[in-house]
Write a protein that holds these residues in place. Sequence first.
Motif, PDB file in Angstrom:
ATOM      1  N   HIS A 188       0.944  -0.565  -0.072  1.00 54.57           N
ATOM      2  CA  HIS A 188      -0.090  -0.264  -0.265  1.00 54.57           C
ATOM      3  C   HIS A 188       0.821   1.532   0.451  1.00 54.57           C
ATOM      4  O   HIS A 188       0.766   2.122  -0.271  1.00 54.57           O
ATOM      5  CB  HIS A 188      -1.189   0.164   1.038  1.00 54.57           C
ATOM      6  CG  HIS A 188      -2.022  -1.032   1.057  1.00 54.57           C
ATOM      7  ND1 HIS A 188      -3.343  -1.000   0.237  1.00 54.57           N
ATOM      8  CD2 HIS A 188      -2.025  -1.851   1.798  1.00 54.57           C
ATOM      9  CE1 HIS A 188      -4.433  -1.645   0.094  1.00 54.57           C
ATOM     10  NE2 HIS A 188      -3.289  -2.601   1.020  1.00 54.57           N
ATOM     11  N   ASP A 195      -8.505  -1.676  -1.856  1.00 49.66           N
ATOM     12  CA  ASP A 195      -8.689  -2.751  -0.424  1.00 49.66           C
ATOM     13  C   ASP A 195      -9.876  -2.192  -0.850  1.00 49.66           C
ATOM     14  O   ASP A 195     -10.848  -1.342  -0.395  1.00 49.66           O
ATOM     15  CB  ASP A 195      -7.997  -2.514   0.484  1.00 49.66           C
ATOM     16  CG  ASP A 195      -7.033  -2.824   0.899  1.00 49.66           C
ATOM     17  OD1 ASP A 195      -6.565  -3.860   0.064  1.00 49.66           O
ATOM     18  OD2 ASP A 195      -6.462  -3.266   2.329  1.00 49.66           O
ATOM     19  N   GLU A 243      -6.695 -12.968   0.805  1.00 49.97           N
ATOM     20  CA  GLU A 243      -7.271 -11.284   0.306  1.00 49.97           C
ATOM     21  C   GLU A 243      -7.880 -11.358  -0.911  1.00 49.97           C
ATOM     22  O   GLU A 243      -6.797  -9.534  -1.567  1.00 49.97           O
ATOM     23  CB  GLU A 243      -5.504 -10.396   0.310  1.00 49.97           C
ATOM     24  CG  GLU A 243      -4.983 -10.261   2.000  1.00 49.97           C
ATOM     25  CD  GLU A 243      -4.558  -9.144   2.632  1.00 49.97           C
ATOM     26  OE1 GLU A 243      -4.709  -8.566   1.916  1.00 49.97           O
ATOM     27  OE2 GLU A 243      -4.054  -9.155   3.619  1.00 49.97           O
ATOM     28  N   HIS A 246      -8.158  -7.421  -2.220  1.00 52.34           N
ATOM     29  CA  HIS A 246      -6.570  -6.326  -2.381  1.00 52.34           C
ATOM     30  C   HIS A 246      -6.393  -6.943  -3.883  1.00 52.34           C
ATOM     31  O   HIS A 246      -5.746  -8.008  -3.997  1.00 52.34           O
ATOM     32  CB  HIS A 246      -5.528  -6.984  -1.415  1.00 52.34           C
ATOM     33  CG  HIS A 246      -4.318  -5.896  -1.559  1.00 52.34           C
ATOM     34  ND1 HIS A 246      -3.419  -4.750  -0.603  1.00 52.34           N
ATOM     35  CD2 HIS A 246      -3.257  -6.542  -2.196  1.00 52.34           C
ATOM     36  CE1 HIS A 246      -2.941  -5.112  -0.887  1.00 52.34           C
ATOM     37  NE2 HIS A 246      -2.565  -5.620  -2.628  1.00 52.34           N
TER      38      HIS A 246
HETATM   39 ZN   LIG Z   1      -4.882  -4.694   0.797  1.00 54.82          ZN
END
Ligand SMILES: [Zn+2]
Length: 330
Positions: A188, A195, A243, A246
Motif C-alpha cells: 500500500h 482494498d 485476500e 486486495h
Molecule cells: Zn490491502
Amino acid sequence: MVTKKRHTGGRFHIRNKYPVMVAVTFLVYIFAFVFMVSFAVMAGPSITAQGNTVATVPNVTGTQAQISYTTTSIENSYVNLGPLILVNNDNSCEIDGVNLTPLYENSNGTYMVADYDVSINSAVLQYVNNLFGDFHQLVGDNDIFVNSAYRSKEIQESIYNTEMQSRADGEMANTGEEFVAKPGYSEHQAGYSFDLSLMDDDGVITQYAGEDKYSWINQNCSKYGFVVRYPETKAQVTGYGFEPWHFRYVGEPHAVYMTQNDLCLEEYITLIKTHTVDMPLYITDLSLNKWVVYYAPAESGNTTRISIPSDREYQISGNNVDGFIVTFKI
Ligand SMILES: [Zn+2]
C-alpha cells in the motif's frame, strides 16, 4: 572406336563435373541461408551489432515486425520505482507513494470511496474508473467501497501495532500467514494497490469476498491491469493468506499473463529474469495486442545501460529487487 567413344564420354563427364559441383555448393549455401533466416525468425529477435540493433519478431498477423534497438542509461535507484516493483516481507518499499491522486474527487461516481484521504498513483486512476465503470454498467448500482489505497509507513505502523496488540490480547489468532504487513513492507505504501469492502444502503460495511456478482471483478480485473495480489493458492509464495479484496496494478499485459499462467507477482518477477532482450517474453493481451517484455539486470555502479526500442514507446519499471523490466507494444 568403342574404346575411344567411351574415353570421350569419360572426358565429357569429367569436364562437366565442375559446373555440377558449383551448382550443388550454391544450393547448399541457399539452403543454409534459408534455414538460418527461418530459425532466426522463429527464435525472435537477433542482435546483429552492438549499439543499434535490429530484431525481427513475428506479430499477431503473421507478418514480420522490425524492431530496432538502441540503449539508454538509467539510474540504479530507479530499481525501486514503477508498477512492477515487488514489495513483500523480503523486499521493503523504498518509495512513499509517488504521483498520488485522491480517488474521492476523481472517481467516475460508479463506486464509493471511504474518505478524502484515499489516494492512488495517478497513472492507475483511469483503470480504477474503467474497472468499476464497466462493472456498474453490467450489474447496475452496487456496494463497492474502496476503503484503502495508498498508506504511508506511519499509518501502516499504527495498523500493524494495533494488530499485534490484538494478537497479544488473544483477540485474533496468529495464523502464520500475514494479513498486516510490517511497516515499510506494505504494498500500500507504493500507491499501486487498493482494498475493497462492501457498503450497503444503510451504511453497513462488510468484508469483500469477490463472490456472487462481485466475482466478475476478480475474474476480469486483469483486462484493466490489476491482479488479485494474494491468491488463495499462493500463500506459501506471497507469505500472505487469501485476500480477495486486495488488488494491485501491474499493467494490462503483465496482469493478463500472470492470470492466464496462474503466477503471483513473486513468480512472475522470477520468470521475467529468464527473459533478456535476446530472448524476450511475448505476451498477447485480451485485445490481441502483442507485447515484448524483458529483464535487464542492474549493473554495478550508479547506472545501468538498457536496450530499448529506438522507434516505439516503451516503459521501464524497476523490480525492486535487482534490475529493470522493459515493456513495449509491437
Ligand atoms: Zn490491502
